[in-house]
Write a protein that holds these residues in place. Sequence first.
Motif, PDB file in Angstrom:
ATOM      1  N   LEU A 143     -36.236 -18.975  70.287  1.00  0.00           N
ATOM      2  CA  LEU A 143     -35.403 -17.846  69.719  1.00  0.00           C
ATOM      3  C   LEU A 143     -35.172 -16.796  70.836  1.00  0.00           C
ATOM      4  O   LEU A 143     -36.004 -16.555  71.465  1.00  0.00           O
ATOM      5  CB  LEU A 143     -36.104 -17.268  68.584  1.00  0.00           C
ATOM      6  N   PHE A 144     -33.735 -16.311  71.173  1.00  0.00           N
ATOM      7  CA  PHE A 144     -33.595 -15.335  72.124  1.00  0.00           C
ATOM      8  C   PHE A 144     -32.652 -14.398  71.767  1.00  0.00           C
ATOM      9  O   PHE A 144     -31.656 -14.834  71.059  1.00  0.00           O
ATOM     10  CB  PHE A 144     -33.199 -16.024  73.513  1.00  0.00           C
ATOM     11  N   TYR A 145     -32.912 -13.193  71.996  1.00  0.00           N
ATOM     12  CA  TYR A 145     -31.925 -12.081  71.638  1.00  0.00           C
ATOM     13  C   TYR A 145     -32.052 -10.887  72.481  1.00  0.00           C
ATOM     14  O   TYR A 145     -33.206 -10.765  72.916  1.00  0.00           O
ATOM     15  CB  TYR A 145     -31.938 -11.755  70.074  1.00  0.00           C
ATOM     16  N   ASN A 146     -30.996  -9.844  72.512  1.00  0.00           N
ATOM     17  CA  ASN A 146     -31.184  -8.820  73.210  1.00  0.00           C
ATOM     18  C   ASN A 146     -30.853  -7.789  72.326  1.00  0.00           C
ATOM     19  O   ASN A 146     -30.025  -7.877  71.401  1.00  0.00           O
ATOM     20  CB  ASN A 146     -29.927  -8.563  74.238  1.00  0.00           C
ATOM     21  N   SER A 147     -31.689  -6.542  72.281  1.00  0.00           N
ATOM     22  CA  SER A 147     -31.812  -5.560  71.513  1.00  0.00           C
ATOM     23  C   SER A 147     -32.696  -4.389  71.993  1.00  0.00           C
ATOM     24  O   SER A 147     -33.402  -4.704  72.971  1.00  0.00           O
ATOM     25  CB  SER A 147     -32.202  -5.972  70.115  1.00  0.00           C
ATOM     26  N   THR A 148     -32.167  -3.225  71.625  1.00  0.00           N
ATOM     27  CA  THR A 148     -33.009  -2.120  72.055  1.00  0.00           C
ATOM     28  C   THR A 148     -34.498  -2.114  71.233  1.00  0.00           C
ATOM     29  O   THR A 148     -35.405  -1.516  71.884  1.00  0.00           O
ATOM     30  CB  THR A 148     -32.592  -0.626  71.446  1.00  0.00           C
ATOM     31  N   ASP A 149     -34.625  -2.690  70.140  1.00  0.00           N
ATOM     32  CA  ASP A 149     -35.632  -3.054  69.459  1.00  0.00           C
ATOM     33  C   ASP A 149     -35.951  -4.276  68.807  1.00  0.00           C
ATOM     34  O   ASP A 149     -34.771  -4.955  68.570  1.00  0.00           O
ATOM     35  CB  ASP A 149     -35.934  -1.911  68.334  1.00  0.00           C
ATOM     36  N   PRO A 150     -37.049  -4.636  68.597  1.00  0.00           N
ATOM     37  CA  PRO A 150     -37.331  -6.009  67.967  1.00  0.00           C
ATOM     38  C   PRO A 150     -36.637  -5.849  66.439  1.00  0.00           C
ATOM     39  O   PRO A 150     -36.678  -4.950  65.751  1.00  0.00           O
ATOM     40  CB  PRO A 150     -38.771  -6.166  67.868  1.00  0.00           C
ATOM     41  N   ILE A 151     -36.096  -6.936  66.243  1.00  0.00           N
ATOM     42  CA  ILE A 151     -35.669  -7.494  64.925  1.00  0.00           C
ATOM     43  C   ILE A 151     -36.518  -8.251  64.101  1.00  0.00           C
ATOM     44  O   ILE A 151     -36.618  -9.273  64.341  1.00  0.00           O
ATOM     45  CB  ILE A 151     -34.243  -7.879  65.304  1.00  0.00           C
ATOM     46  N   ASP A 152     -36.857  -7.728  62.845  1.00  0.00           N
ATOM     47  CA  ASP A 152     -37.890  -8.420  61.988  1.00  0.00           C
ATOM     48  C   ASP A 152     -37.412  -9.701  61.417  1.00  0.00           C
ATOM     49  O   ASP A 152     -38.154 -10.467  61.476  1.00  0.00           O
ATOM     50  CB  ASP A 152     -38.319  -7.434  60.939  1.00  0.00           C
ATOM     51  N   ASN A 153     -36.057  -9.544  61.128  1.00  0.00           N
ATOM     52  CA  ASN A 153     -35.351 -11.037  60.504  1.00  0.00           C
ATOM     53  C   ASN A 153     -35.168 -12.026  61.442  1.00  0.00           C
ATOM     54  O   ASN A 153     -34.783 -13.068  61.076  1.00  0.00           O
ATOM     55  CB  ASN A 153     -34.265 -10.514  59.454  1.00  0.00           C
ATOM     56  N   ASN A 154     -35.141 -11.780  62.708  1.00  0.00           N
ATOM     57  CA  ASN A 154     -34.907 -12.710  63.731  1.00  0.00           C
ATOM     58  C   ASN A 154     -36.287 -13.610  63.954  1.00  0.00           C
ATOM     59  O   ASN A 154     -37.124 -13.018  64.435  1.00  0.00           O
ATOM     60  CB  ASN A 154     -34.482 -12.264  65.009  1.00  0.00           C
ATOM     61  N   LYS A 155     -36.182 -14.576  63.320  1.00  0.00           N
ATOM     62  CA  LYS A 155     -37.504 -15.600  63.129  1.00  0.00           C
ATOM     63  C   LYS A 155     -37.115 -17.148  63.751  1.00  0.00           C
ATOM     64  O   LYS A 155     -35.882 -17.498  63.533  1.00  0.00           O
ATOM     65  CB  LYS A 155     -37.956 -15.630  61.638  1.00  0.00           C
ATOM     66  N   ASN A 176     -34.313  -5.463  79.723  1.00  0.00           N
ATOM     67  CA  ASN A 176     -33.488  -6.579  80.489  1.00  0.00           C
ATOM     68  C   ASN A 176     -32.273  -5.301  81.300  1.00  0.00           C
ATOM     69  O   ASN A 176     -31.825  -5.958  82.258  1.00  0.00           O
ATOM     70  CB  ASN A 176     -32.644  -7.188  79.241  1.00  0.00           C
ATOM     71  N   TYR A 177     -31.820  -4.530  80.468  1.00  0.00           N
ATOM     72  CA  TYR A 177     -30.764  -3.728  81.252  1.00  0.00           C
ATOM     73  C   TYR A 177     -30.817  -2.304  80.485  1.00  0.00           C
ATOM     74  O   TYR A 177     -31.145  -2.151  79.480  1.00  0.00           O
ATOM     75  CB  TYR A 177     -29.496  -4.423  81.464  1.00  0.00           C
ATOM     76  N   GLU A 178     -30.186  -1.407  81.284  1.00  0.00           N
ATOM     77  CA  GLU A 178     -30.247   0.014  80.872  1.00  0.00           C
ATOM     78  C   GLU A 178     -28.513   0.430  80.474  1.00  0.00           C
ATOM     79  O   GLU A 178     -27.922   0.153  81.569  1.00  0.00           O
ATOM     80  CB  GLU A 178     -30.961   0.856  81.710  1.00  0.00           C
ATOM     81  N   ASP A 179     -28.275   0.865  79.626  1.00  0.00           N
ATOM     82  CA  ASP A 179     -26.917   1.265  79.504  1.00  0.00           C
ATOM     83  C   ASP A 179     -26.856   2.765  78.928  1.00  0.00           C
ATOM     84  O   ASP A 179     -27.372   2.941  77.716  1.00  0.00           O
ATOM     85  CB  ASP A 179     -26.185   0.300  78.459  1.00  0.00           C
ATOM     86  N   ASN A 180     -26.248   3.855  79.565  1.00  0.00           N
ATOM     87  CA  ASN A 180     -26.265   5.223  79.232  1.00  0.00           C
ATOM     88  C   ASN A 180     -27.675   5.759  78.944  1.00  0.00           C
ATOM     89  O   ASN A 180     -27.648   6.425  77.858  1.00  0.00           O
ATOM     90  CB  ASN A 180     -25.175   5.408  78.116  1.00  0.00           C
ATOM     91  N   ASN A 188     -33.808  -4.664  75.408  1.00  0.00           N
ATOM     92  CA  ASN A 188     -34.809  -5.486  75.910  1.00  0.00           C
ATOM     93  C   ASN A 188     -34.268  -7.055  75.576  1.00  0.00           C
ATOM     94  O   ASN A 188     -33.517  -7.106  74.917  1.00  0.00           O
ATOM     95  CB  ASN A 188     -36.138  -5.061  75.192  1.00  0.00           C
ATOM     96  N   SER A 189     -35.067  -7.955  75.995  1.00  0.00           N
ATOM     97  CA  SER A 189     -34.879  -9.236  75.726  1.00  0.00           C
ATOM     98  C   SER A 189     -36.063  -9.740  75.032  1.00  0.00           C
ATOM     99  O   SER A 189     -37.292  -9.609  75.563  1.00  0.00           O
ATOM    100  CB  SER A 189     -34.367 -10.120  76.998  1.00  0.00           C
ATOM    101  N   TYR A 190     -36.143 -10.493  74.140  1.00  0.00           N
ATOM    102  CA  TYR A 190     -37.102 -10.881  73.057  1.00  0.00           C
ATOM    103  C   TYR A 190     -37.003 -12.452  72.926  1.00  0.00           C
ATOM    104  O   TYR A 190     -35.858 -13.007  72.791  1.00  0.00           O
ATOM    105  CB  TYR A 190     -36.781 -10.493  71.722  1.00  0.00           C
ATOM    106  N   THR A 191     -37.963 -13.232  73.525  1.00  0.00           N
ATOM    107  CA  THR A 191     -37.730 -14.621  73.308  1.00  0.00           C
ATOM    108  C   THR A 191     -39.277 -15.211  72.851  1.00  0.00           C
ATOM    109  O   THR A 191     -40.342 -14.571  72.930  1.00  0.00           O
ATOM    110  CB  THR A 191     -38.050 -14.944  74.953  1.00  0.00           C
ATOM    111  N   ILE A 192     -39.027 -16.090  72.146  1.00  0.00           N
ATOM    112  CA  ILE A 192     -40.097 -16.938  71.418  1.00  0.00           C
ATOM    113  C   ILE A 192     -39.757 -18.518  71.480  1.00  0.00           C
ATOM    114  O   ILE A 192     -38.704 -18.912  71.364  1.00  0.00           O
ATOM    115  CB  ILE A 192     -40.245 -16.633  69.823  1.00  0.00           C
ATOM    116  N   THR A 193     -40.635 -19.094  72.042  1.00  0.00           N
ATOM    117  CA  THR A 193     -40.464 -20.458  72.072  1.00  0.00           C
ATOM    118  C   THR A 193     -41.632 -21.340  71.644  1.00  0.00           C
ATOM    119  O   THR A 193     -42.920 -20.915  71.511  1.00  0.00           O
ATOM    120  CB  THR A 193     -40.445 -20.972  73.780  1.00  0.00           C
TER     121      THR A 193
END
Length: 218
Positions: free
Chosen positions: A86-98, A200-204, A209-214
Amino acid sequence: MKSYKLTYILFFLGVNLYSQVGINTDKPERALDINGNLKIRELINKTSDDNYNRILVTDNEGNIETVDRSSLKNSITEDIIEIKRLFYNSTDPIDNNKLTCGQFQFSFRDSPTTGKNLDIMLNLASDPTKNITTYFTLFRKWGDDDLKYYKSNGKTFNSTNYSTPQLLCPQLDINSTGEFYISYPNEKNFYRVLFLARPNYEDNGIIHNSYTITCEKF
């Protein structure tokens, strides 16, 4: 005389239409019973045709039946090594991304602890119908430190709470890594799960952040 012959032919055909046929056997056990090899000279590849979704299978006695292609695929998957991510980019972790791996679902959440980033969470993918306890061992790595043993523990689930994430590891910082070894009761498989979150990167002025679970199933 002609009437007699016609009756005889019709009777003979009727017997053959409703009787079992044996090839190289005098005692057929099915409508067609072949005591020997079977050869088909021309087969058409139907891989991309969704209408062909059943596969021929045989038992130890050579009886031929069919199984659904998707169910066979799921059955094979349960018996081999499985790797999921599972991989996604977000400013904060997303609880429902499982990430679903075997009977488990793994996720991140925003840590309720002041000054900390995120927590590692675990729930079950399906109702266990009874109380079960999953045991795990956790190794953690902070920054440039080596991966070190952190703790061993267990989480108990039942029909009431199986879909509610429970805390596996609190206060996992950005740029730290959590490595779990976990098993499900009465299951022959065990799992190695890696959790990694990092800037991961800064925008304005906003850090994404990048969140990874393997998950590896053995």
